[in-house]
Design a protein around this motif. Structure first.
Motif, PDB file in Angstrom:
ATOM      1  N   MET A   1      89.421 -12.163 -65.552  1.00 45.73           N
ATOM      2  CA  MET A   1      89.030 -12.983 -66.687  1.00 45.73           C
ATOM      3  C   MET A   1      88.816 -14.539 -66.152  1.00 45.73           C
ATOM      4  SD  MET A   1      91.571 -13.960 -70.027  1.00 45.73           S
ATOM      5  CE  MET A   1      91.524 -12.368 -70.525  1.00 45.73           C
ATOM      6  N   SER A   2      87.582 -15.008 -66.598  1.00 52.54           N
ATOM      7  CA  SER A   2      87.211 -16.178 -66.259  1.00 52.54           C
ATOM      8  C   SER A   2      88.038 -17.385 -66.739  1.00 52.54           C
ATOM      9  CB  SER A   2      85.726 -16.502 -66.521  1.00 52.54           C
ATOM     10  OG  SER A   2      85.653 -16.743 -68.041  1.00 52.54           O
ATOM     11  N   ALA A   3      87.933 -18.361 -66.135  1.00 50.11           N
ATOM     12  CA  ALA A   3      88.661 -19.695 -66.590  1.00 50.11           C
ATOM     13  C   ALA A   3      88.435 -19.835 -68.050  1.00 50.11           C
ATOM     14  CB  ALA A   3      88.221 -20.809 -65.665  1.00 50.11           C
ATOM     15  N   ASN A   4      87.206 -19.889 -68.271  1.00 48.93           N
ATOM     16  CA  ASN A   4      86.419 -20.072 -69.718  1.00 48.93           C
ATOM     17  C   ASN A   4      87.285 -19.263 -70.615  1.00 48.93           C
ATOM     18  OD1 ASN A   4      85.128 -22.262 -68.979  1.00 48.93           O
ATOM     19  ND2 ASN A   4      83.245 -21.268 -68.944  1.00 48.93           N
ATOM     20  N   GLN A   5      87.222 -17.950 -70.294  1.00 45.16           N
ATOM     21  CA  GLN A   5      87.815 -16.960 -71.230  1.00 45.16           C
ATOM     22  C   GLN A   5      89.161 -17.147 -71.330  1.00 45.16           C
ATOM     23  OE1 GLN A   5      86.495 -13.356 -68.861  1.00 45.16           O
ATOM     24  NE2 GLN A   5      85.129 -12.786 -70.576  1.00 45.16           N
ATOM     25  N   SER A   6      89.915 -17.518 -70.091  1.00 47.14           N
ATOM     26  CA  SER A   6      91.356 -17.918 -70.221  1.00 47.14           C
ATOM     27  C   SER A   6      91.627 -19.104 -71.362  1.00 47.14           C
ATOM     28  CB  SER A   6      91.854 -18.161 -69.020  1.00 47.14           C
ATOM     29  OG  SER A   6      93.292 -18.548 -69.136  1.00 47.14           O
ATOM     30  N   ALA A   7      90.820 -19.996 -70.956  1.00 42.28           N
ATOM     31  CA  ALA A   7      90.916 -21.194 -71.965  1.00 42.28           C
ATOM     32  C   ALA A   7      90.881 -20.629 -73.586  1.00 42.28           C
ATOM     33  CB  ALA A   7      89.957 -22.243 -71.844  1.00 42.28           C
ATOM     34  N   THR A   8      89.873 -19.896 -73.720  1.00 44.71           N
ATOM     35  CA  THR A   8      89.439 -19.570 -74.842  1.00 44.71           C
ATOM     36  C   THR A   8      90.442 -18.565 -75.504  1.00 44.71           C
ATOM     37  OG1 THR A   8      87.011 -19.305 -74.610  1.00 44.71           O
ATOM     38  CG2 THR A   8      87.936 -18.371 -76.662  1.00 44.71           C
ATOM     39  N   THR A   9      90.948 -17.559 -74.824  1.00 44.93           N
ATOM     40  CA  THR A   9      92.178 -16.843 -75.115  1.00 44.93           C
ATOM     41  C   THR A   9      93.598 -17.627 -75.542  1.00 44.93           C
ATOM     42  OG1 THR A   9      91.362 -15.042 -73.978  1.00 44.93           O
ATOM     43  CG2 THR A   9      93.568 -14.960 -74.553  1.00 44.93           C
ATOM     44  N   SER A  10      93.780 -18.584 -74.799  1.00 42.45           N
ATOM     45  CA  SER A  10      94.863 -19.370 -74.990  1.00 42.45           C
ATOM     46  C   SER A  10      94.942 -20.143 -76.244  1.00 42.45           C
ATOM     47  CB  SER A  10      95.246 -20.364 -73.759  1.00 42.45           C
ATOM     48  OG  SER A  10      94.411 -21.129 -73.641  1.00 42.45           O
ATOM     49  N   ASP A  11      93.518 -20.642 -76.480  1.00 45.55           N
ATOM     50  CA  ASP A  11      93.411 -21.454 -77.896  1.00 45.55           C
ATOM     51  C   ASP A  11      93.909 -20.679 -79.012  1.00 45.55           C
ATOM     52  OD1 ASP A  11      92.467 -23.605 -76.602  1.00 45.55           O
ATOM     53  OD2 ASP A  11      90.433 -23.401 -76.763  1.00 45.55           O
ATOM     54  N   GLU A  53      81.607 -22.974 -73.913  1.00 43.48           N
ATOM     55  CA  GLU A  53      82.987 -23.144 -73.814  1.00 43.48           C
ATOM     56  C   GLU A  53      83.347 -24.065 -72.629  1.00 43.48           C
ATOM     57  OE1 GLU A  53      85.796 -22.181 -75.300  1.00 43.48           O
ATOM     58  OE2 GLU A  53      85.115 -21.320 -76.910  1.00 43.48           O
ATOM     59  N   ASP A  54      82.524 -23.903 -71.695  1.00 48.68           N
ATOM     60  CA  ASP A  54      82.530 -24.873 -70.482  1.00 48.68           C
ATOM     61  C   ASP A  54      82.471 -26.315 -70.751  1.00 48.68           C
ATOM     62  OD1 ASP A  54      82.756 -25.307 -67.679  1.00 48.68           O
ATOM     63  OD2 ASP A  54      80.551 -25.851 -67.963  1.00 48.68           O
ATOM     64  N   ALA A  55      81.380 -26.638 -71.646  1.00 47.99           N
ATOM     65  CA  ALA A  55      81.447 -27.990 -72.149  1.00 47.99           C
ATOM     66  C   ALA A  55      82.530 -28.418 -72.918  1.00 47.99           C
ATOM     67  CB  ALA A  55      80.229 -27.888 -72.790  1.00 47.99           C
ATOM     68  N   LEU A  56      83.064 -27.573 -73.805  1.00 48.39           N
ATOM     69  CA  LEU A  56      84.210 -27.679 -74.591  1.00 48.39           C
ATOM     70  C   LEU A  56      85.388 -28.111 -73.978  1.00 48.39           C
ATOM     71  CD1 LEU A  56      83.223 -25.854 -77.834  1.00 48.39           C
ATOM     72  CD2 LEU A  56      82.639 -28.193 -77.228  1.00 48.39           C
ATOM     73  N   SER A  57      85.340 -27.585 -72.608  1.00 47.20           N
ATOM     74  CA  SER A  57      86.799 -27.703 -71.927  1.00 47.20           C
ATOM     75  C   SER A  57      86.697 -29.318 -71.117  1.00 47.20           C
ATOM     76  CB  SER A  57      86.852 -26.604 -70.917  1.00 47.20           C
ATOM     77  OG  SER A  57      85.829 -26.850 -69.955  1.00 47.20           O
ATOM     78  N   ARG A  58      85.700 -29.829 -71.463  1.00 44.57           N
ATOM     79  CA  ARG A  58      85.888 -31.120 -70.372  1.00 44.57           C
ATOM     80  C   ARG A  58      86.307 -32.327 -71.236  1.00 44.57           C
ATOM     81  NH1 ARG A  58      82.484 -30.547 -65.943  1.00 44.57           N
ATOM     82  NH2 ARG A  58      81.371 -28.446 -66.004  1.00 44.57           N
ATOM     83  N   PRO A  59      86.843 -33.192 -70.625  1.00 43.32           N
ATOM     84  CA  PRO A  59      87.006 -34.643 -71.440  1.00 43.32           C
ATOM     85  C   PRO A  59      85.903 -35.006 -72.271  1.00 43.32           C
ATOM     86  CG  PRO A  59      87.492 -34.940 -69.104  1.00 43.32           C
ATOM     87  CD  PRO A  59      86.758 -33.517 -69.155  1.00 43.32           C
ATOM     88  N   ILE A  60      86.392 -35.435 -73.285  1.00 43.13           N
ATOM     89  CA  ILE A  60      85.179 -35.634 -74.465  1.00 43.13           C
ATOM     90  C   ILE A  60      85.420 -37.339 -74.599  1.00 43.13           C
ATOM     91  CG2 ILE A  60      84.538 -35.588 -76.740  1.00 43.13           C
ATOM     92  CD1 ILE A  60      85.989 -33.115 -77.193  1.00 43.13           C
ATOM     93  N   ILE A  61      84.019 -37.630 -74.381  1.00 47.68           N
ATOM     94  CA  ILE A  61      83.778 -39.295 -74.306  1.00 47.68           C
ATOM     95  C   ILE A  61      83.080 -39.691 -75.316  1.00 47.68           C
ATOM     96  CG2 ILE A  61      83.009 -41.262 -73.120  1.00 47.68           C
ATOM     97  CD1 ILE A  61      85.323 -39.635 -71.608  1.00 47.68           C
ATOM     98  N   GLY A  62      83.671 -40.439 -76.608  1.00 45.36           N
ATOM     99  CA  GLY A  62      82.860 -41.011 -77.814  1.00 45.36           C
ATOM    100  C   GLY A  62      81.880 -41.999 -77.259  1.00 45.36           C
ATOM    101  N   ILE A  63      80.856 -42.195 -77.930  1.00 49.90           N
ATOM    102  CA  ILE A  63      79.949 -43.147 -77.710  1.00 49.90           C
ATOM    103  C   ILE A  63      79.403 -43.845 -79.063  1.00 49.90           C
ATOM    104  CG2 ILE A  63      77.710 -44.032 -76.754  1.00 49.90           C
ATOM    105  CD1 ILE A  63      77.437 -41.276 -74.972  1.00 49.90           C
TER     106      ILE A  63
END
Length: 619
Positions: A1-11, A53-63
């Motif tokens: 299972m990829s890191a992205n899939q793992s993150a999605t599953t845990s969510d 999912e990869d983008a959404l796993s990163r720190p979110i910087i508001g502008i």
């Protein structure tokens, strides 16, 4: 299972709770009663924008996007946003821009100051409400940057400031001109009749000249992108930009690089990188900013001959900080002024423009000159101390003899000390502020004269040019009821015009007093922010009458009404009951934001903030 899939599953794993301290997309979840459903629904809608999912796993910087077609000072914001996004995404973050209120001096009625606190609330609540790990605050025009810092301190997420940058000067008849000191100087000449309508019309075209044309599509469509930038003198916008650098909230070059320059775009990219770094280490403003940070800001304010507006803004900003609020008052500004000379030769205290300051080395050169007066161990948003930042930044000193150098040394200042002073006396027990270095007639810094009183802005407009006005060059012009509550909004009407019958005779400066503000681009011998304001039942300013003698002595820091204490008490008593009833009724019966403003705004020496927004909370 990829890191992205793992993150999605845990969510979606209902047995794994989502902690309150979560970051990225998982923070600050909307209240649906089911945190996992809240995150599931959030992802549904953010994926509508095409994020993986990869983008959404990163720190979110508001502008923060404060672009508006009513705000030419912010016209380059679309380009700045793209550069910030590049900086964020090159450094592993996900950049998401969102809008807040946009304020421009010339397009906000009755005054942008009236809306500063509203913008601070908007900024605070949008930072707090949305899932941002850090925020880049883009602004420029006068009340924008203080509003953003006020809201940012209160929200207390990592913030990085990015200003839009100053405009370039124009030219008329071979002389450089620029907004907005030259707006006021030339308008005064027009009022005096020394230039005609053709001159003032041509000058109007040159005061904010910066514009570029950019090709934006392949179908031969050209879009005019106005990139005027903020006023190109040491007005409030430039002052607050310099103060942000002094506070450690913005890169050194961020204060002075022109709005139209490629340097401005590189600074924007750097701001995106800084925001990702600040998010990773949780460098929040309440931890970064200390009392010494604000003392540095005041030192820079005095050294640049900055706007008097900065005093009221800094008091509001300080009032938002839980540990600094209450440790600094107006006397602190004056104490620092007494040991700090004016080093930057810019209008209105000098003769040059922000482009000259930038070409002289900008804030880095100034901070090198001021090192003996600064607290160098204070922290900055980069994670380094101010001293470390100064020492590590590449620096090529511009020779003092260079015609482009507008920066003086501590040994050879433009003005010896106390560019801005705080006056007190029976006329201003809460304090008053003057930019002494911008006085056009230094004899007025120690002056006594007969009061010519205007009850409000409408009275001023009706009588200032009346040929029968009982006034001479030694008179003291007094304008009442333009304070925080009295107007409301504390407008920049403190630059009371010289009566036409005197300006036509060559009078260029007079001692002028009010409870309002003055544009940082303006000059003259003008006392501002008199507190308590004249609408206050206990205000001495509110009972000044025509013919009263007023004394101003800058060296003694004195502002005095030469009327006996008994007479002052009688005048106050005679107006007090009526005025209290009028003010109370007006405040309690006024709806909407205007009513909120009148009921909760505090006085100038406290920053004219809303009492319920301060760190101490409502009184």
């Amino acid at each position: 299972m990829s890191a992205n899939q793992s993150a999605t599953t845990s969510d979606y794993d209902l047995d794994i709770p989502i902690p309150a301290s979560a970051s990225g997309l998982r923070q600050g979840l909307t209240s649906y009663g089911d945190a996992h459903f809240s995150l599931f629904l959030r992802k549904v809608f953010i994926k509508a924008l095409g994020y993986s999912e990869d983008a959404l796993s990163r720190p979110i910087i508001g502008i923060v996007n404060t672009y508006s077609s009513f705000n030419p000072c912010h016209a380059n914001i679309p380009q700045l946003i793209e550069a910030v996004k590049r900086g964020v995404q090159l450094n592993g973050g996900l950049a998401i821009d969102f809008p807040t209120i946009s304020l421009h001096e010339s397009f906000a009625s009755p005054t942008s100051m009236f809306l500063r606190n509203l913008m601070s609330m908007d900024t605070e609540e949008m930072i707090r409400a949305q899932p941002c790990d850090a925020v880049v605050l883009i602004g420029g025009c006068d009340k924008t940057t203080p509003a953003q810092l006020m809201g940012g301190i209160s929200a207390n997420k990592p913030i990085v400031h990015l200003v839009t940058g100053p405009m370039m000067p124009g030219s008329y008849k071979g002389a450089r001109i620029g907004a907005c000191t030259d707006c006021r100087n030339n308008w005064a000449k027009f009022r005096a009749g020394t230039i005609d309508v053709e001159d003032i019309s041509a000058i109007n075209d040159e005061l904010a000249p910066t514009v570029t044309k950019t090709k934006v599509s392949s179908n031969r469509t050209l879009n005019n992108i106005l990139k005027a930038g903020t006023c190109g003198v040491m007005g409030t916008a430039s002052t607050m930009a310099c103060i942000l650098v002094a506070l450690g909230m913005m890169p050194f070059k961020g204060a002075t690089a022109p709005a139209v320059s490629s340097a401005r775009q590189r600074i924007a990219e750097e701001s995106g990188k800084l925001a990702v770094d600040a998010a990773a280490t949780r460098r929040v403003p309440q931890a970064l900013l200390s009392r010494e940070s604000f003392l540095n800001a005041m030192t820079v304010l005095q050294a640049i001959g900055g706007s008097t507006n900065a005093v009221v803004h800094l008091m509001a900003i300080i009032g938002r900080h839980p540990t600094v609020a209450g440790t600094i008052d107006l006397s602190t500004f004056d104490d620092i002024g007494r040991r700090t000379p004016l080093l930057v030769d810019l209008k209105p205290s000098g003769k040059n423009y922000m482009t000259d300051f930038h070409n002289s080395g900008g804030m880095l050169a100034l901070l090198h000159a001021l090192k003996p007066l600064l607290y160098l161990d204070v922290m900055t948003v980069s994670g380094k101390s101010l001293g470390e930042e100064i020492d590590s930044a590449p620096y090529a000193r511009v020779p003092r003899s260079s015609p482009t150098n507008c920066l003086h040394s501590l040994a050879d200042p433009l003005y010896p000390a106390s560019s801005l002073v705080v006056l007190r006396g029976n006329l201003a027990p809460g304090g008053a502020v003057m930019k002494a270095s911008a006085s056009k007639d230094r004899t007025l810094l120690q002056h006594s004269g007969r009061a010519v009183v205007f009850a409000n802005s409408a009275d001023l407009a009706a009588r200032i040019d009346d040929p029968e006005l009982d006034v001479d060059a030694d008179s003291v012009l007094v304008l009442q009821n333009i304070g925080p509550v009295g107007n409301p909004g504390m407008p920049e009407a403190g630059l009371i015009p010289i009566p036409r019958k005197l300006s036509e005779k060559g009078v260029e400066d007079m001692l002028r007093l009010s409870d309002g503000r003055m544009s940082g681009t303006a000059g003259g011998t003008i006392v501002l922010h008199i507190s308590p304001e004249s609408s206050n039942p206990d205000s001495v300013l509110g009972v000044v009458q025509n013919g009263d003698m007023i004394e101003c002595d800058v060296e003694k820091r004195l502002l005095h009404l030469r009327v006996s204490d008994e007479e002052i008490e009688q005048r106050i008593a005679s107006r007090k009951l009526k005025l209290e009833a009028t003010v109370t009724a007006s405040a309690t019966q006024t709806r909407g934001y205007r009513g909120l403003y009148m009921r909760t705004v505090n006085q100038a020496q406290q920053g004219a903030d809303f009492d319920f927004l301060t760190a101490a909370g409502p009184t």
